[in-house]
Design a protein around this motif. Structure first.
Motif, mmCIF file in Angstrom:
data_model
loop_
_atom_site.group_PDB
_atom_site.id
_atom_site.type_symbol
_atom_site.label_atom_id
_atom_site.label_comp_id
_atom_site.label_asym_id
_atom_site.label_seq_id
_atom_site.Cartn_x
_atom_site.Cartn_y
_atom_site.Cartn_z
ATOM 1 N N THR A 1 1.819 23.529 5.802
ATOM 2 C CA THR A 1 2.908 23.744 4.864
ATOM 3 C C THR A 1 3.770 22.496 4.878
ATOM 4 O O THR A 1 3.706 21.693 5.810
ATOM 5 C CB THR A 1 3.793 24.927 5.286
ATOM 6 N N ARG A 2 4.559 22.341 3.835
ATOM 7 C CA ARG A 2 5.401 21.166 3.733
ATOM 8 C C ARG A 2 6.344 21.038 4.937
ATOM 9 O O ARG A 2 6.478 19.974 5.517
ATOM 10 C CB ARG A 2 6.200 21.229 2.430
ATOM 11 N N GLU A 3 6.959 22.155 5.337
ATOM 12 C CA GLU A 3 7.919 22.116 6.443
ATOM 13 C C GLU A 3 7.233 21.643 7.728
ATOM 14 O O GLU A 3 7.739 20.785 8.441
ATOM 15 C CB GLU A 3 8.546 23.501 6.700
ATOM 16 N N LYS A 4 6.052 22.213 7.976
ATOM 17 C CA LYS A 4 5.339 21.882 9.193
ATOM 18 C C LYS A 4 4.909 20.408 9.159
ATOM 19 O O LYS A 4 5.043 19.687 10.146
ATOM 20 C CB LYS A 4 4.109 22.797 9.328
ATOM 21 N N SER B 1 0.800 -1.215 0.000
ATOM 22 C CA SER B 1 0.000 0.000 0.000
ATOM 23 C C SER B 1 0.837 1.272 0.000
ATOM 24 O O SER B 1 0.307 2.365 -0.107
ATOM 25 C CB SER B 1 -0.953 0.024 1.204
ATOM 26 N N PHE B 2 2.140 1.132 0.157
ATOM 27 C CA PHE B 2 3.018 2.274 -0.050
ATOM 28 C C PHE B 2 3.474 2.248 -1.490
ATOM 29 O O PHE B 2 3.812 1.191 -2.021
ATOM 30 C CB PHE B 2 4.239 2.196 0.871
ATOM 31 N N ASN B 3 3.477 3.410 -2.125
ATOM 32 C CA ASN B 3 3.937 3.488 -3.501
ATOM 33 C C ASN B 3 5.453 3.272 -3.535
ATOM 34 O O ASN B 3 6.190 4.005 -2.868
ATOM 35 C CB ASN B 3 3.588 4.860 -4.071
ATOM 36 N N PRO B 4 5.924 2.257 -4.296
ATOM 37 C CA PRO B 4 7.363 1.965 -4.289
ATOM 38 C C PRO B 4 8.213 3.098 -4.845
ATOM 39 O O PRO B 4 9.413 3.125 -4.621
ATOM 40 C CB PRO B 4 7.472 0.713 -5.175
ATOM 41 N N ALA B 5 7.596 4.047 -5.551
ATOM 42 C CA ALA B 5 8.393 5.054 -6.246
ATOM 43 C C ALA B 5 8.680 6.304 -5.413
ATOM 44 O O ALA B 5 9.440 7.155 -5.841
ATOM 45 C CB ALA B 5 7.691 5.459 -7.540
ATOM 46 N N HIS B 6 8.040 6.447 -4.248
ATOM 47 C CA HIS B 6 8.231 7.690 -3.491
ATOM 48 C C HIS B 6 8.768 7.440 -2.086
ATOM 49 O O HIS B 6 8.514 6.393 -1.491
ATOM 50 C CB HIS B 6 6.911 8.456 -3.393
ATOM 51 N N HIS B 7 9.467 8.439 -1.559
ATOM 52 C CA HIS B 7 9.956 8.369 -0.183
ATOM 53 C C HIS B 7 8.789 8.239 0.791
ATOM 54 O O HIS B 7 7.698 8.745 0.536
ATOM 55 C CB HIS B 7 10.757 9.631 0.163
ATOM 56 N N ILE B 8 9.056 7.599 1.918
ATOM 57 C CA ILE B 8 8.000 7.366 2.899
ATOM 58 C C ILE B 8 7.412 8.681 3.405
ATOM 59 O O ILE B 8 6.200 8.842 3.498
ATOM 60 C CB ILE B 8 8.552 6.520 4.073
ATOM 61 N N ILE B 9 8.274 9.648 3.672
ATOM 62 C CA ILE B 9 7.754 10.887 4.269
ATOM 63 C C ILE B 9 6.887 11.662 3.287
ATOM 64 O O ILE B 9 5.864 12.241 3.656
ATOM 65 C CB ILE B 9 8.898 11.774 4.830
ATOM 66 N N ASP B 10 7.241 11.600 1.985
ATOM 67 C CA ASP B 10 6.420 12.300 0.990
ATOM 68 C C ASP B 10 5.017 11.711 0.943
ATOM 69 O O ASP B 10 4.040 12.422 0.721
ATOM 70 C CB ASP B 10 7.066 12.192 -0.391
ATOM 71 N N GLN B 11 4.934 10.396 1.150
ATOM 72 C CA GLN B 11 3.612 9.771 1.145
ATOM 73 C C GLN B 11 2.883 10.048 2.455
ATOM 74 O O GLN B 11 1.664 10.179 2.476
ATOM 75 C CB GLN B 11 3.749 8.263 0.929
ATOM 76 N N THR B 12 3.654 10.148 3.537
ATOM 77 C CA THR B 12 3.030 10.412 4.836
ATOM 78 C C THR B 12 2.314 11.762 4.831
ATOM 79 O O THR B 12 1.221 11.895 5.358
ATOM 80 C CB THR B 12 4.116 10.421 5.939
ATOM 81 N N ILE B 13 2.943 12.751 4.226
ATOM 82 C CA ILE B 13 2.398 14.112 4.320
ATOM 83 C C ILE B 13 1.604 14.507 3.080
ATOM 84 O O ILE B 13 1.175 15.653 2.959
ATOM 85 C CB ILE B 13 3.536 15.140 4.539
ATOM 86 N N GLU B 14 1.388 13.570 2.175
ATOM 87 C CA GLU B 14 0.764 13.921 0.898
ATOM 88 C C GLU B 14 -0.595 14.610 1.084
ATOM 89 O O GLU B 14 -0.875 15.637 0.461
ATOM 90 C CB GLU B 14 0.600 12.667 0.039
ATOM 91 N N THR B 15 -1.435 14.048 1.961
ATOM 92 C CA THR B 15 -2.762 14.640 2.148
ATOM 93 C C THR B 15 -2.653 15.998 2.832
ATOM 94 O O THR B 15 -3.289 16.963 2.421
ATOM 95 C CB THR B 15 -3.646 13.727 3.001
ATOM 96 N N ALA B 16 -1.839 16.061 3.877
ATOM 97 C CA ALA B 16 -1.726 17.300 4.645
ATOM 98 C C ALA B 16 -1.286 18.448 3.744
ATOM 99 O O ALA B 16 -1.827 19.556 3.823
ATOM 100 C CB ALA B 16 -0.738 17.117 5.791
ATOM 101 N N VAL B 17 -0.337 18.192 2.862
ATOM 102 C CA VAL B 17 0.152 19.237 1.975
ATOM 103 C C VAL B 17 -0.808 19.436 0.807
ATOM 104 O O VAL B 17 -1.157 20.563 0.454
ATOM 105 C CB VAL B 17 1.571 18.891 1.472
ATOM 106 N N GLY B 18 -1.288 18.326 0.248
ATOM 107 C CA GLY B 18 -2.166 18.386 -0.930
ATOM 108 C C GLY B 18 -3.492 19.071 -0.635
ATOM 109 O O GLY B 18 -4.051 19.749 -1.489
ATOM 110 N N HIS B 19 -4.009 18.895 0.568
ATOM 111 C CA HIS B 19 -5.265 19.549 0.921
ATOM 112 C C HIS B 19 -5.038 20.906 1.594
ATOM 113 O O HIS B 19 -5.953 21.460 2.201
ATOM 114 C CB HIS B 19 -6.088 18.659 1.870
#
Lengths: 323, 544
Positions: B133-136, B111-129
């Motif tokens: 901010t990305r830093e936060k 269920s994790f996308n093999p192509a992206h770093h774990i943290i980018d997937q962790t924060i995808e919704t928080a940043v995308g919605h």
């Protein structure tokens, strides 16, 4: 050494070996062609004596392996020998000099077609995956399938009819020379490039669509949806990065076709490319030219496939970033 | 925004009424959820339990207003904090997903996308919605990793999913679900794919973080003991219907429905322990490697298997238990040591064994779906070894197939069926009949009940015991499930990282004194007691 670099070097080494094997096959199969340059040039009335002298002059009376070693030895140093037909008396024309402008034209045309066809088919493929089974998907699929199903010369004549005869937007003949300016060259090569684009677009577009759709059943795609990622981002961010390997292979295959498979298009538009020249060289038995062309074609295939392999490796984090 | 909402414990957060969901099978819509009501309060953890096909995942996902492809919500209402999820636009639902309702899937690795770093997937919704901010969001993700007790919380997010272990990835997925501080998390069998020792840590981390943020959760599982640790309240589902619903302690103490009781009942099966001096298989100092010697998977393994008994090999993934089976069958010739069968050394490689030796050792696999050819009928599947090993043809072959079908408690009518026309349990029975057809002396059972539901498991184990009584066949039973081991084994071999930790009679291995690893393994098996996890964690932290 990074494993990716190692693999690339390995593939490159293998490519060189393949090229050598191909050179042997080219050389020996050309030996099997009936007739020779001498018979061809001297005509039916030639006596065996004159043919023999002519062959001696060209060095063709020596054993095949000697000629092969000489040829490949020079070729490795960048010297593909002299064209038979260009040789009269003391004036010699080197194969490289003959091929270079033609090769430039061929690569020019291939690049033009590729610059349009690759992004376009990726875009169409991604959109077809995004709106799969919609009207858009069906229409794009049928149109691209139609263009791939039609013979190239037929597409070429159709385009010529509409864009050169009905509307005088482009030239119907694509004659270019070394003095042609860049933009003039682009203008003259537009119709052949468009023809080739129409021929290769279906394959690449359908592979893009299929390899993306193939991934849409993956749990990580469902996860992305359930994270509230938008549909287009699901395709672009989550599916596409994992779909590059098969797409790259098909793109490489089609780019190679743009270089080596365009004789028909060149003939229809009278475009001075390498394909037409190779056909002429075969019929006149101008072996050094044929051999050089064949070797260039083989190298093109090998290099493009190598590029596809590199794309496959570098887009796979498991290979790029081992544990 | 999630943070603007007052989190008052006790308010109803999710209310599902009379929900019907259809699923498409063979071009026909059939109900998988048949009119279920569900209410969930803020901060409450609801356990959904049932066997495969009970509709628990479908119901859990419906809590997000999501129906998988091939499913559709036919009627009923799903009300999430005042929003009707059935009537809501896709846009509205997507706005809720990830930010106010999050999902934790069964297999983190898939269920994790093999192509992206774990943290980018962790924060995808928080940043995308545009919630943070990305830093936060990144700083918050690192904080969540820390709370979930991930190693190197500051850098683990920079890794790719394939670079961390399954248990770590599962916790990272919980962090991903938590990143927007949702009101509700759907946990869909989040620890089923993990080893028991890993499961303990993951369960503790998930329970802890849900409590910290007062998040409501629906916890879906087939494992009662697990749900007992996690949920405040339990719903038992079967065939898309609600069987019973009660607070956890109450339900554990006195389930009212027959079906619930059958799930609750501790395994009835208890085999009296037997042993024998007649050693059928003697594995002596065996090493085995993969990758041309680069990774050693069996390390000086010595195991004796007495005739007519059941020897269970237990261990977690990577312990080498399946590799041991491959070494015995000759699929992976050992790099050192000998294996003797009936007192004679077995040729190491499969190709060097004669047909009669092959006949005497048979194998049954975990998944009958992949072990049976879907295009062959039962007649072909069972008839093939009869012809190959025993030379039976035509009517004689058919007669024997029918006999074998009777042995596995299926009747003649199954002879012309394809695997696709049978249930999971029936398919596993056919696999057993195929192994029996060769009239073997030793059968290697590799996780043969792991893919089956509790009740079906019990039936298959009973069948295996019955067959052993009738034919005196020896079983080498590979499993990770301690409950199964307790039920059927005479002797137990505990393996860990390619080594044998312990071998002995069941009564000895399952009772103290334990070697350290056996104790860890046994203590990690969840118990029905809802205080088990708390107690275990207290005990373990007291030790440290």
């Amino acid at each position: 050494m990074h494993p990716v670099l190692k693999t690339v070097l390995q593939r490159l080494g293998l490519g060189v070996l393949t090229l050598f094997a191909v050179s042997i096959i080219i050389f020996s199969s050309l030996q099997m062609l009936p007739g020779g340059y001498a018979q061809n040039i001297l005509g039916q009335g030639a006596t065996p004596e004159t043919v023999k002298n002519f062959n001696h002059e060209l060095g063709l009376d020596r054993p095949a392996y000697v000629r092969y070693v000489e040829w490949i030895g020079n070729a490795v140093q960048g010297d593909f020998g002299n064209s038979y037909s260009g040789t009269t008396g003391t004036i010699k024309r080197s194969v490289s000099a003959i091929i270079a402008p033609r090769l430039y034209n061929t690569f020019f045309l291939a690049a033009m077609a590729a610059v349009v066809a690759v992004p376009l088919s990726l875009l169409l493929g991604v959109l077809a995956a995004l709106y799969r089974n919609s009207w858009y998907d069906r229409i794009v699929n049928s149109i691209t399938l139609t263009t791939i199903a039609m013979p190239e010369f037929f597409i070429a004549y159709l385009l010529m009819f509409f864009f050169a005869v009905k509307h005088r937007w482009f030239y119907s003949l694509s004659t270019v020379s070394e003095s042609t300016s860049f933009w003039e060259h682009v203008n003259r090569a537009t119709l052949p490039a468009l023809t080739m684009t129409l021929v290769i677009i279906a394959h690449m577009m359908r592979m893009t669509r299929a390899s993306i759709i193939n991934l849409l059943a993956s749990p990580y795609i469902e996860m992305a949806q359930l994270k509230g990622v938008s549909k287009s981002q699901v395709i672009l961010r989550h599916a596409l990065p994992n779909a590059w390997a098969p797409i790259a292979t098909v793109i490489a295959f089609n780019l190679a076709y743009l270089v080596v498979g365009v004789v028909v298009v060149e003939v229809v538009y009278v475009y001075p490319g390498i394909g037409q020249m190779m056909v002429d060289a075969v019929s006149s038995r101008d072996m050094p030219v044929v051999q050089a062309c064949a070797l260039i074609f083989a190298a093109t295939y090998i290099l493009l496939n190598l590029l596809a392999d590199i794309v496959s490796i570098t887009t796979n984090p498991r290979l790029l970033h081992p544990k | 925004m999630a943070s603007d909402i007052k989190r008052v414990k006790g308010d109803v957060l999710l209310e599902i009424k009379n929900l019907v969901i259809d699923g498409k099978s063979d071009d026909e819509w059939k109900p998988i959820i048949r009119g279920i009501d569900l209410t969930l309060k803020r901060g409450e953890v609801l356990g959904l339990i049932g066997e495969s096909g009970a509709g628990k995942s479908t119901l859990g996902l419906a809590g997000m207003g999501y129906a998988r492809p091939g499913c559709r919500i036919t009627s009923g209402t799903i009300n999430f904090d005042g929003i009707d999820l059935v009537a809501a636009s896709e846009e509205t639902r997507r706005g809720l997903w990830g930010s106010r309702i999050a999902y934790v899937a069964q297999s983190a690795a898939a269920s994790f996308n093999p192509a992206h770093h774990i943290i980018d997937q962790t924060i995808e919704t928080a940043v995308g919605h545009n919630i943070m901010t990305r830093e936060k969001a990144e700083a918050d993700a690192r904080d969540l990793y820390k709370r979930l007790q991930l190693p190197n919380p500051d850098t683990i997010g920079l890794r790719f999913p394939h670079q961390v272990s399954g248990g770590q990835l599962q916790r990272a997925m919980t962090a991903m679900a938590m990143s927007c501080r949702p009101d509700l998390i759907i946990f869909d069998e989040p620890t089923t794919a993990l080893d028991v020792t890993t499961q303990v840590e993951v369960l503790a981390a998930m329970r802890n973080i849900v409590e910290q943020f007062n998040t409501a959760a629906i916890y879906i599982t087939h494992d009662l003991a697990v749900v007992a640790q996690m949920a405040h309240r339990i719903m038992v589902l079967r065939y898309g219907n609600l069987v019973e619903e009660a607070p956890t302690r109450e339900m554990l103490k006195q389930p009212t429905q027959e079906y619930t009781k059958s799930l609750w009942a501790v395994r009835k099966l208890q085999k009296p322990e037997t042993t024998s001096d007649d050693i059928i298989l003697n594995i002596d100092g065996v090493d085995a490697t993969y990758g041309g010697g680069t990774s050693k998977v069996l390390d000086n393994v010595t195991v004796k298997i007495p005739r007519g008994t059941t020897v269970a090999v237990v261990g977690e993934s990577g312990s080498g238990k399946s590799t041991l089976a491959r070494a015995i069958t000759g699929l992976l010739p050992p790099s050192k040591g000998t294996i003797s069968f009936n007192g004679k050394a077995l040729p190491a490689a499969l190709a060097n064994r004669d047909r009669d030796t092959l006949r005497r050792i048979q194998m049954i696999y975990q998944s009958a779906d992949t072990a049976l050819n879907p295009r062959q009928t039962v007649r072909d599947i069972i008839g093939r070894p009869l012809e190959f090993y025993l030379g039976l043809k035509g009517a004689a072959n058919d007669r024997r197939v029918v006999q074998l079908l009777e042995n596995i408690e299926l009747n003649e009518s199954y002879i012309d069926r394809y695997p696709g026309e049978m249930s999971g349990g029936q398919k596993q029975r056919i696999s057993i009949a195929r192994a029996l057809a060769a009239e073997p002396e030793l059968i290697i059972c590799d996780e043969v009940t792991s893919a089956l539901d509790q009740i079906v498991q019990e039936e298959i184990l009973q069948l295996l015991m019955k067959l052993q009584k009738e034919t005196n066949v020896t079983y080498l039973f590979i499993t990770h499930d301690i409950a199964t081991v307790r039920a059927i084994s005479d002797e137990i071999v505990v393996m860990h990282r390619g080594k044998v930790v312990q071998q002995g009679l069941k009564s000895k291995v399952l009772n103290p004194p334990y070697p350290a690893y056996t104790e860890l393994l046994l203590s990690s098996v969840p118990q029905m007691d809802p205080d088990w996890l708390t107690g275990l964690l207290a005990k373990r932290s007291a030790k440290v």
